[in-house]
Every structure is written in structure tokens, then in C-alpha cells.
Write a protein that holds these residues in place. Structure first.
Motif, PDB file in Angstrom:
ATOM      1  N   LYS A 256       0.873  -1.173   0.000  1.00  0.00           N
ATOM      2  CA  LYS A 256       0.000   0.000   0.000  1.00  0.00           C
ATOM      3  C   LYS A 256       0.904   1.215   0.000  1.00  0.00           C
ATOM      4  N   ALA A 257       0.805   2.007  -1.043  1.00  0.00           N
ATOM      5  CA  ALA A 257       1.758   3.100  -1.215  1.00  0.00           C
ATOM      6  C   ALA A 257       1.228   4.396  -0.622  1.00  0.00           C
ATOM      7  N   ARG A 258       2.137   5.180  -0.067  1.00  0.00           N
ATOM      8  CA  ARG A 258       1.795   6.529   0.368  1.00  0.00           C
ATOM      9  C   ARG A 258       1.827   7.392  -0.875  1.00  0.00           C
ATOM     10  N   ALA A 259       0.656   7.740  -1.392  1.00  0.00           N
ATOM     11  CA  ALA A 259       0.552   8.512  -2.624  1.00  0.00           C
ATOM     12  C   ALA A 259       0.158   9.948  -2.287  1.00  0.00           C
ATOM     13  N   TYR A 260       0.613  10.878  -3.100  1.00  0.00           N
ATOM     14  CA  TYR A 260       0.423  12.301  -2.803  1.00  0.00           C
ATOM     15  C   TYR A 260      -0.530  12.942  -3.809  1.00  0.00           C
ATOM     16  N   GLU A 261      -1.275  13.915  -3.300  1.00  0.00           N
ATOM     17  CA  GLU A 261      -2.310  14.540  -4.135  1.00  0.00           C
ATOM     18  C   GLU A 261      -1.815  15.740  -4.915  1.00  0.00           C
ATOM     19  N   GLY A 262      -0.785  16.395  -4.461  1.00  0.00           N
ATOM     20  CA  GLY A 262      -0.375  17.610  -5.145  1.00  0.00           C
ATOM     21  C   GLY A 262       1.073  17.962  -4.865  1.00  0.00           C
ATOM     22  N   PRO A 263       1.632  18.873  -5.687  1.00  0.00           N
ATOM     23  CA  PRO A 263       3.024  19.275  -5.479  1.00  0.00           C
ATOM     24  C   PRO A 263       3.208  19.965  -4.125  1.00  0.00           C
ATOM     25  N   ASP A 264       4.393  19.810  -3.603  1.00  0.00           N
ATOM     26  CA  ASP A 264       4.792  20.463  -2.347  1.00  0.00           C
ATOM     27  C   ASP A 264       3.995  19.992  -1.135  1.00  0.00           C
ATOM     28  N   GLN A 265       3.278  18.897  -1.275  1.00  0.00           N
ATOM     29  CA  GLN A 265       2.550  18.371  -0.119  1.00  0.00           C
ATOM     30  C   GLN A 265       3.557  17.934   0.952  1.00  0.00           C
ATOM     31  N   VAL A 266       3.225  18.257   2.180  1.00  0.00           N
ATOM     32  CA  VAL A 266       4.150  17.971   3.284  1.00  0.00           C
ATOM     33  C   VAL A 266       3.596  16.839   4.139  1.00  0.00           C
ATOM     34  N   ASP A 267       4.457  15.889   4.452  1.00  0.00           N
ATOM     35  CA  ASP A 267       4.148  14.887   5.476  1.00  0.00           C
ATOM     36  C   ASP A 267       4.991  15.182   6.699  1.00  0.00           C
ATOM     37  N   ASP A 268       4.342  15.357   7.821  1.00  0.00           N
ATOM     38  CA  ASP A 268       5.031  15.471   9.104  1.00  0.00           C
ATOM     39  C   ASP A 268       4.943  14.073   9.719  1.00  0.00           C
ATOM     40  N   ILE A 269       6.070  13.378   9.740  1.00  0.00           N
ATOM     41  CA  ILE A 269       6.064  11.940  10.022  1.00  0.00           C
ATOM     42  C   ILE A 269       6.662  11.674  11.411  1.00  0.00           C
ATOM     43  N   TRP A 270       5.930  10.956  12.206  1.00  0.00           N
ATOM     44  CA  TRP A 270       6.381  10.564  13.547  1.00  0.00           C
ATOM     45  C   TRP A 270       6.486   9.049  13.529  1.00  0.00           C
ATOM     46  N   ILE A 271       7.655   8.537  13.832  1.00  0.00           N
ATOM     47  CA  ILE A 271       7.871   7.087  13.783  1.00  0.00           C
ATOM     48  C   ILE A 271       8.278   6.610  15.181  1.00  0.00           C
ATOM     49  N   LEU A 272       7.506   5.703  15.728  1.00  0.00           N
ATOM     50  CA  LEU A 272       7.770   5.225  17.088  1.00  0.00           C
ATOM     51  C   LEU A 272       8.183   3.761  17.071  1.00  0.00           C
ATOM     52  N   ASP A 273       9.087   3.411  17.957  1.00  0.00           N
ATOM     53  CA  ASP A 273       9.436   2.011  18.193  1.00  0.00           C
ATOM     54  C   ASP A 273       8.586   1.496  19.336  1.00  0.00           C
ATOM     55  N   LEU A 274       7.679   0.576  19.048  1.00  0.00           N
ATOM     56  CA  LEU A 274       6.873  -0.011  20.113  1.00  0.00           C
ATOM     57  C   LEU A 274       7.683  -1.091  20.824  1.00  0.00           C
ATOM     58  N   ASP A 275       7.230  -1.473  22.005  1.00  0.00           N
ATOM     59  CA  ASP A 275       8.052  -2.393  22.782  1.00  0.00           C
ATOM     60  C   ASP A 275       7.875  -3.843  22.367  1.00  0.00           C
ATOM     61  N   ASN A 276       7.095  -4.105  21.338  1.00  0.00           N
ATOM     62  CA  ASN A 276       7.015  -5.479  20.837  1.00  0.00           C
ATOM     63  C   ASN A 276       7.865  -5.662  19.581  1.00  0.00           C
ATOM     64  N   GLY A 277       8.682  -4.653  19.286  1.00  0.00           N
ATOM     65  CA  GLY A 277       9.537  -4.753  18.107  1.00  0.00           C
ATOM     66  C   GLY A 277       8.892  -4.188  16.869  1.00  0.00           C
ATOM     67  N   ALA A 278       7.606  -3.859  16.947  1.00  0.00           N
ATOM     68  CA  ALA A 278       6.924  -3.290  15.788  1.00  0.00           C
ATOM     69  C   ALA A 278       7.208  -1.787  15.725  1.00  0.00           C
ATOM     70  N   ARG A 279       6.790  -1.194  14.655  1.00  0.00           N
ATOM     71  CA  ARG A 279       7.043   0.229  14.431  1.00  0.00           C
ATOM     72  C   ARG A 279       5.719   0.897  14.090  1.00  0.00           C
ATOM     73  N   GLN A 280       5.509   2.081  14.590  1.00  0.00           N
ATOM     74  CA  GLN A 280       4.248   2.788  14.363  1.00  0.00           C
ATOM     75  C   GLN A 280       4.511   4.145  13.740  1.00  0.00           C
ATOM     76  N   LEU A 281       3.814   4.454  12.670  1.00  0.00           N
ATOM     77  CA  LEU A 281       3.953   5.748  12.018  1.00  0.00           C
ATOM     78  C   LEU A 281       2.707   6.591  12.270  1.00  0.00           C
ATOM     79  N   PHE A 282       2.936   7.846  12.631  1.00  0.00           N
ATOM     80  CA  PHE A 282       1.870   8.840  12.676  1.00  0.00           C
ATOM     81  C   PHE A 282       2.175   9.839  11.570  1.00  0.00           C
ATOM     82  N   LEU A 283       1.204  10.152  10.785  1.00  0.00           N
ATOM     83  CA  LEU A 283       1.413  11.086   9.687  1.00  0.00           C
ATOM     84  C   LEU A 283       0.459  12.273   9.820  1.00  0.00           C
TER      85      LEU A 283
END
Lengths: 448, 184
Positions: A256-283
Motif C-alpha cells: 500500500k503506497a503513500r501517494a500524494y495529491e499535489g506538489p509540495d505536499q508535506v508529510d510530518d512523520i512521527w515514527i515510534l518504536d513499540l516495545d514489541n519490536g513493531a514500528r508505528q507511524l503517525f502522519l
């Protein structure tokens, strides 16, 4: 000498010979494989046939749910980067479960539980519409992963040019980071295997060629630490050189791709390491024309997120994927281990793959009865490097026969040429490798 | 092609996609076989092309171009087959029933000439084979080939020119009387 017309007629007559009906067993094979081949979904693409945006995530396993908030933004002046702020101290929330039916929600605290974690967050203002995609619905959209939920909050019309929207989303595992410039993804094989920690993923995303990004910085959300960065999509010229939906930055393991709608669109990306080894993204996503107030509201939502193991769990159990892409000294270890296969000539082959400190892999393949050695055992050795999504390749493998005879190809080009760039692609679903010679390798022993 | 069928397939309807496979599969297989000259590998290429099409279908914007898009995926799959042709395998190629049919259908071509053409064609690159098949089998113009394969018309003309030169040389060599005392 034949005239050109004669040559053409001869050629056309010759080409007219041969089969012209696709055998039924091929059709059956294609249909069978549709069940295990997921369609590449796009996220946050404007729909032209409706005023309400519909966002469907076919998300990852580790934390596979999506929250999207889309709003009107008929304002001028965009918000600038706003790093370094400490998370807002959270009041004791009395959350309610996020509605599942597309209802407009009131300001307040909401919660959703996915893969053993409960996410609670505060929506500051009214006007958002929430929808949770049930498992049954998700399955009808080619989702093959169990134990997941998709959530969307929507508001407004995003089909304007430039799009007037901003949003907030949660993503799970993102093993693919694209690396094309311009970033059109109509040609497959566009991405590389991504890392498994917040730090590595943030670095990989920040390094996407042709995109503007901030330096990843430390961040903590809900008691979990990670990295945060801003990524800006290419400008108008590059953006418009791609078909709609083809400007993408990364993908989850379902592609599933992160696709963008328009030029200069900004993603403010927060990436967390969970304690089960998984990773969580907030966008958080927005455009330069999005009002600062709206972006601030979205940031408040992120900063309000509280994360806790769901009742009856101690956090989600590590998934097969999270285990396999767990990191070892900054390298993916999915390839590490002992593998076996049966060669085309029926002989048994064993392969040892070992991650090396410089990020490459030492590979040794033992064939107990190699046809290219007239039946003598053989050894292939080489060093493999990453060369594509989930793929490593040995540029120039060395091949020797145990009886000191010279290995010879039974057909086609010389053996050295046939073995050049011998590659192995990892398949999450099967925990198997497929090599460029057409052999499938099954795992015998995983790396410790 | 029924646009609603394509739309349903784009949204994950497997039955709709299967219908698309049934309606286009024969044409794609015909092209694959002519590019690869091997029934088994042609089947692999067609299967690969359709599975990529299924995976990527949601990205297809212009549904009227579905078939051209499928041809492009197929040609890419054929290129991959040609690149991977040198795998460990027995030196003898199995003659399938389909191959046998192929050898008996074209009564107007002699065995020697057919062999010359076969050898000459196998010496062509994948890119050259593609333009030859698309032009001389599908009957596409240079502009149509360029659009289908995403190439410039000049590139297509160039590839077609050199590919036809090679094939022409083979045909003419076959039409010359055999010299005595040549190497066997």
C-alpha cells in the motif's frame, strides 16, 4: 536478393505459425494466484465522483490501522516546521470508541484498539467524520491480514487543485522506501527494502532523492520514543510529470503506497518504536496553503495520543514480519539463515546466508550433485548486496566442482554469464527466497 | 473492453479480472510465444504479466488503454524471460505438442528456411524481437508501437530497421545455393 516485400511476407508468414490460445492451466494458475497477490492500494487519493473522501487503508500488521482527518483549507500562508515542542501533558481522558459508521464526531477523547495496543487521542474541534472499516469489509478489499482495523476520519472535498486538505494517519510497518527521481512509480521495482527501526526508517525517508526533508529529530509520543521528520513532495514540474497517484514515497508490506495529491505536499512523520519490536507511524499531511491553525490542531491530535497495551495483553506479540525485519546492527536479517532447494536436475542444494558487518551477505551454496560438474558436488560462493525491494544479488559468484573439473553450462551462455548477478528475493508470505534462476528456497534454520 | 468490467477489477473484483484474462489472454500469449519461441516460457511470461496487471491495476488511469498497457507488461515479462533464459536446465529443449503444431502449420515455409528464421530471431535482443512481433505479427505502426512500449518513434524505427536487417540477412542466406566444401 529478396525484395523487402518478400522479406516482409516471409517474416509475417513465419510469425503467423505457432499457438494462439492460452492454455487453460495457465488461466487457472493466474486465478489461483489472485488470492495471494494484493492489489497496490493508494492512500489519500482524491475521488472525483464524490464530495466525501474515502480513505481505505490496507495496512500493515504491526499497527495496521489508519486514521485520516481531512479538512477544508481555504486560507493562505502555510505553517512552517514546528519541531522541538514537548508533548502536551494529557488530561485524564474518558474516551469513547471511535464510531464505525461515518458519523460526524464531537470534540473529545476517542480510542481504538489494534493489534494489542490501545490508542487514545483527543480531537479538539468539531466537524470530523469517522469511519472504521470492519474486518469483513477489509477482507472484501483484498486484505489478507487478520486482526486489524482500518479507521478513517473525513471532512470536506479534496478534489480541488491544489487540494485543500490536511490529515492525520497511522501506519504500520513500512519496509519499502521509494528511490526514484522523478518519483513516478508506474515502473515497478522502484523501491528498496527498508529498515526496521524508527531511526533507520526516518533516515531512509529523509534520503529519498529529489524530495525535500528535514533532519530526523528525537520525539516521544505516548511514552514511546522515536524519530520525527518532515518530507515535502516534489514541486509542480516533477509532480505533473507523473500520472495521478504515481507520486509515492514509501509502501507498507502489503505494498500500500503513500501517494500524494499535489506538489509540495508535506508529510510530518512521527515514527515510534513499540516495545514489541513493531514500528508505528503517525502522519500529518498538509499543503503550504493549509492554515497553521488546522495543522496545529492535527499536531495536537498526535501529541495527545496515549498508547497502552490492550486489556488482556502485554502488548501485541511480535508478528512474523516484525520478527523477520528485526534489525541487527542496522541491517535486515530476513536473509540470514540456512536455506534449501531442489535444483532443476533434481539435486539437493543447501545455502548459508550470513549478514556481514558492512551490510552485505556472505553466501555459500552447496549442491550435492551438480549437473554442470558432471554430477560431482559443487560449491558456489559470493557476497550479495541489496539491489532492490527485498532483493540481494551476487555480482560475480564463484563456482567450483569438488572433483576439480571445470564447471560447464549444459546450454546457453557460459556458466559465468548465467550466474552473473544471481539474485534472491525474499517473500514475507512464504518466508522463502526466489532466485533469479527460477528456484525457490525454503528456510531450514533462521538466524539467531 | 467494458469500462465497468475494468473498474470492477480495479476495485478488487477477481471475477471481473478473470473475465479480462479470458478476453485478452490468447492475444497476449500469441505475442509472448512469438517473442520467446517457447511455449512454456511464453506461459510464464503471460502469467507474470497478468499478476503484475492485477497488482498494479488500481493505478491504471486511462481504462481505454488497458490492452496497450497489458502488452507493455507482457513485453517486460518477456524481456525478463529472455534475461533469465540461461538457467540450469537440460541441454535438450522439450518439444511440446504446441511446438509440434507450430512445425506443421506453416506448410508454405520450408524446414530449412524456418530453421534459419528461428536461429536469426533468437539472435535478436528482446527489444528487437518486441518491435518485430508488434509490427509484423500484430500489424502495429511504428507510432503505435512507440506508444505501447513507451518509446520514442525514432527508437522504434531504429530497432525495427536493425532487426529487419538481421532477419533479412537470414532469409537471403537461406535463399542462396549452398557452397560446396563448407563447414558442417
Amino acid at each position: 536478393m529478396n525484395r523487402p516485400a518478400d522479406v516482409d511476407r516471409t517474416l509475417e508468414s513465419w510469425l503467423a505459425e505457432g499457438p494462439s490460445q492460452l492454455p487453460d492451466h495457465v488461466i487457472d494458475g493466474i486465478v489461483r494466484q489472485l488470492d495471494t497477490t494484493h492489489q497496490r492500494k493508494h492512500w489519500w487519493l482524491p475521488r472525483k465522483d464524490t464530495m466525501t473522501r474515502s480513505i481505505l487503508a490496507v495496512g500493515g500488521v504491526a499497527a495496521a490501522f489508519l486514521i485520516a482527518v481531512v479538512g477544508f483549507a481555504y486560507f493562505s500562508g502555510g505553517p512552517g516546521p514546528n519541531f522541538g515542542g514537548a508533548p502536551t501533558p494529557s488530561p485524564t481522558p474518558s474516551p469513547v470508541a471511535l464510531p464505525t459508521d461515518g458519523a460526524v464526531i464531537e470534540p473529545g477523547w476517542y480510542s481504538v484498539t489494534v493489534d494489542g495496543y490501545r490508542y487514545t487521542f483527543r480531537v479538539p474541534n468539531a466537524g470530523w467524520t469517522a469511519t472504521v472499516v470492519t474486518l469483513a469489509e477489509a477482507q472484501s478489499e483484498q486484505t489478507i491480514r487478520p486482526n486489524r482495523a482500518d479507521v478513517e476520519l473525513t471532512q470536506g472535498d479534496a478534489s480541488t487543485d491544489p487540494p485543500d486538505l490536511a490529515g492525520f494517519a497511522l501506519w504500520g510497518n513500512v519496509p519499502y522506501v521509494h528511490e526514484v527521481d522523478p518519483p513516478c512509480s508506474q515502473d515497478f521495482g522502484f523501491s528498496e527494502y527498508g529498515p526496521g527501526t524508527a531511526d533507520d526508517l526516518a533516515t531512509a525517508i529523509a534520503s529519498i532523492e529529489g524530495w525535500r526533508s528535514s533532519e530526523p529529530t528525537d520525539v516521544t509520543v505516548g511514552g514511546y520514543s522515536g524519530k520525527r521528520l518532515q518530507l515535502m513532495a516534489p514541486g509542480r514540474d516533477k509532480f505533473d510529470s507523473c500520472a495521478e497517484g504515481d507520486v509515492q514515497s514509501f509502501s507498507d508490506e502489503n505494498e500500500k503506497a503513500r501517494a500524494y495529491e499535489g506538489p509540495d505536499q508535506v508529510d510530518d512523520i512521527w515514527i515510534l518504536d513499540l516495545d514489541n519490536g513493531a514500528r508505528q507511524l503517525f502522519l500529518i499531511t498538509y499543503f503550504p496553503t493549509t492554515p497553521a491553525e488546522l495543522v496545529d490542531e492535527l499536531r495536537q491530535i498526535v501529541e495527545s495520543v496515549e498508547i497502552s497495551p490492550a486489556e488482556g495483553t502485554q502488548g501485541a506479540a511480535p508478528t512474523e514480519e516484525s520478527r523477520l525485519i528485526a534489525r541487527s546492527n542496522g541491517r535486515a536479517v530476513a536473509f540470514d539463515g540456512i536455506w534449501e532447494s531442489t535444483d532443476a536436475d533434481g539435486s539437493h542444494q543447501t545455502m548459508a546466508m550470513s549478514a556481514l558487518p558492512n551490510g552485505t551477505y556472505g553466501v555459500t551454496i552447496r549442491d550435492d550433485r551438480a549437473a554442470v560438474c558432471s554430477g560431482a558436488p559443487s560449491i558456489l560462493t559470493g557476497v550479495a548486496e541489496t539491489n532492490g525491494p527485498g532483493t540481494i544479488a551476487i555480482g560475480q559468484p564463484e563456482y567450483t566442482c569438488d572433483d576439480d573439473s571445470q564447471p560447464r553450462a549444459l546450454s546457453g551462455p557460459p556458466l559465468e554469464e548465467q550466474l552473473q548477478d544471481l539474485s534472491f528475493t525474499y517473500d514475507f508470505q512464504r518466508d522463502a527466497l526466489d532466485d533469479s534462476l527460477g528456484l525457490a528456497w525454503s528456510r531450514v534454520v533462521a538466524a539467531p | 473492453m467494458d469500462p465497468s468490467l475494468i473498474d470492477r477489477a480495479k476495485r478488487g473484483d477477481k471475477d471481473a479480472f478473470t473475465t479480462l484474462v479470458l478476453s485478452t489472454g490468447d492475444r497476449l500469449y500469441s505475442v509472448a510465444y512469438r517473442m520467446l519461441r517457447d511455449a512454456g516460457r511464453a506461459e510464464d511470461a503471460v502469467q507474470q504479466a497478468f499478476l503484475i496487471a492485477w497488482r498494479e491495476l488500481p493505478k491504471l488511469r486511462d481504462e481505454s488503454r488497458l490492452e496497450a498497457w497489458l502488452y507493455r507488461l507482457l513485453v517486460n515479462a518477456c524481456y525478463a524471460e529472455i534475461r533469465h533464459a540461461g538457467r540450469w536446465q537440460p541441454g535438450l529443449r522439450l518439444v511440446t505438442d504446441l511446438d509440434a503444431d507450430a512445425n506443421t502449420d506453416g506448410a508454405q515455409l520450408g524446414v530449412d528456411r524456418r530453421d534459419e528464421l528461428e536461429r536469426a530471431f533468437r539472435r535478436l535482443s528482446g527489444e528487437q524481437r518486441a518491435v518485430i512481433v508488434m509490427h509484423h505479427y500484430l500489424g502495429l505502426s511504428g507510432a503505435e508501437i512507440a506508444e505501447t512500449l513507451g518509446l520514442s518513434p525514432g527508437t522504434v524505427r531504429s530497432r525495427l530497421h536493425y532487426a529487419r536487417q538481421l532477419m533479412r540477412a537470414a532469409i537471403e542466406a537461406d535463399s542462396r545455393p549452398l557452397a560446396s566444401g563448407g563447414m558442417a
